[in-house]
Structures are given as structure tokens and as C-alpha cells.
Design a protein around this motif. Structure first.
Motif, PDB file in Angstrom:
ATOM      1  N   UNK A  37       0.826  -1.203   0.000  1.00 59.86           N
ATOM      2  CA  UNK A  37       0.000   0.000   0.000  1.00 59.86           C
ATOM      3  C   UNK A  37       0.861   1.253   0.000  1.00 59.86           C
ATOM      4  N   UNK A  38       1.976   1.218   0.720  1.00 52.67           N
ATOM      5  CA  UNK A  38       2.878   2.367   0.756  1.00 52.67           C
ATOM      6  C   UNK A  38       3.483   2.603  -0.622  1.00 52.67           C
ATOM      7  N   UNK A  39       3.825   1.519  -1.333  1.00 47.11           N
ATOM      8  CA  UNK A  39       4.395   1.672  -2.670  1.00 47.11           C
ATOM      9  C   UNK A  39       3.358   2.228  -3.643  1.00 47.11           C
ATOM     10  N   UNK A  40       2.121   1.767  -3.536  1.00 54.02           N
ATOM     11  CA  UNK A  40       1.056   2.274  -4.398  1.00 54.02           C
ATOM     12  C   UNK A  40       0.817   3.755  -4.118  1.00 54.02           C
ATOM     13  N   UNK A  41       0.797   4.129  -2.832  1.00 47.65           N
ATOM     14  CA  UNK A  41       0.609   5.531  -2.456  1.00 47.65           C
ATOM     15  C   UNK A  41       1.748   6.384  -3.014  1.00 47.65           C
ATOM     16  N   UNK A  43       3.595   5.765  -5.676  1.00 43.74           N
ATOM     17  CA  UNK A  43       3.435   5.881  -7.127  1.00 43.74           C
ATOM     18  C   UNK A  43       2.340   6.893  -7.477  1.00 43.74           C
ATOM     19  N   UNK A  44       1.230   6.844  -6.762  1.00 41.43           N
ATOM     20  CA  UNK A  44       0.137   7.786  -7.021  1.00 41.43           C
ATOM     21  C   UNK A  44       0.570   9.220  -6.741  1.00 41.43           C
ATOM     22  N   UNK A  45       1.300   9.420  -5.667  1.00 43.80           N
ATOM     23  CA  UNK A  45       1.785  10.751  -5.322  1.00 43.80           C
ATOM     24  C   UNK A  45       2.738  11.267  -6.389  1.00 43.80           C
ATOM     25  N   UNK A  46       3.605  10.396  -6.884  1.00 39.02           N
ATOM     26  CA  UNK A  46       4.548  10.787  -7.931  1.00 39.02           C
ATOM     27  C   UNK A  46       3.811  11.184  -9.212  1.00 39.02           C
ATOM     28  N   UNK A  47       2.765  10.445  -9.572  1.00 38.48           N
ATOM     29  CA  UNK A  47       1.981  10.789 -10.766  1.00 38.48           C
ATOM     30  C   UNK A  47       1.318  12.157 -10.614  1.00 38.48           C
ATOM     31  N   UNK A  48       0.761  12.423  -9.451  1.00 41.93           N
ATOM     32  CA  UNK A  48       0.117  13.712  -9.208  1.00 41.93           C
ATOM     33  C   UNK A  48       1.140  14.840  -9.282  1.00 41.93           C
ATOM     34  N   UNK A  49       2.304  14.623  -8.696  1.00 44.73           N
ATOM     35  CA  UNK A  49       3.342  15.669  -8.740  1.00 44.73           C
ATOM     36  C   UNK A  49       3.816  15.918 -10.167  1.00 44.73           C
ATOM     37  N   UNK A  50       3.911  14.857 -10.968  1.00 40.72           N
ATOM     38  CA  UNK A  50       4.300  15.035 -12.367  1.00 40.72           C
ATOM     39  C   UNK A  50       3.241  15.814 -13.133  1.00 40.72           C
ATOM     40  N   UNK A  51       1.972  15.548 -12.864  1.00 41.74           N
ATOM     41  CA  UNK A  51       0.899  16.297 -13.515  1.00 41.74           C
ATOM     42  C   UNK A  51       0.943  17.768 -13.117  1.00 41.74           C
ATOM     43  N   UNK A  52       1.195  18.035 -11.840  1.00 40.22           N
ATOM     44  CA  UNK A  52       1.301  19.422 -11.372  1.00 40.22           C
ATOM     45  C   UNK A  52       2.478  20.116 -12.052  1.00 40.22           C
TER      46      UNK A  52
END
Length: 65
Positions: A37-41, A43-52
Motif C-alpha cells: 500500500x505504501x508503494x502504491x501511495x 506511485x500515485x503521489x509521484x503521478x500527481x506531482x508530475x501532472x502538477x
């Protein structure tokens, strides 16, 4: 009855090991789930930061023109 008294420690030992096995297995599964779950979180955080970052680049390019 005396046979049961002789076999009782062995049966108790095997049952004890089975209980310990299931407890350890449950603990390790919970730990594994937390790590996944920590790894998924992450990855999701990294995707959001890349979009920003991409949105900020677009906004910066539009402002510079």
C-alpha cells in the motif's frame, strides 16, 4: 488412558506449532500489505506531482509569451 497421557505432549506441541505458524503468517501478510500500500501511495503521489509539474510548465510558457 496411559497411552493418551504419553501422546498428549506431542499433540499439544504440534497444535502449539500450528497456532504459532498461523499467527506469524497473519502478521507477515499484514506487513506485506502495508508495504504494498505504501508503494502504491508513493506511485500515485509521484503521478500527481508530475501532472502538477506539467501544468506549471504550461502555465509558465503561456505567461512568458
Amino acid at each position: 488412558m496411559s497411552e493418551f497421557k504419553e501422546i498428549f505432549p506431542a499433540i499439544f506441541g504440534v497444535l502449539f506449532l500450528i497456532v504459532i505458524w498461523f499467527v506469524l503468517r497473519k502478521i507477515l501478510k499484514a506487513l506485506s500489505d502495508k508495504i504494498n500500500n505504501a508503494e502504491i501511495y508513493k506511485e500515485d503521489t509521484l503521478k500527481v506531482l508530475e501532472e502538477i509539474r506539467d501544468e506549471l510548465k504550461k502555465a509558465n510558457n503561456n505567461t512568458a509569451r
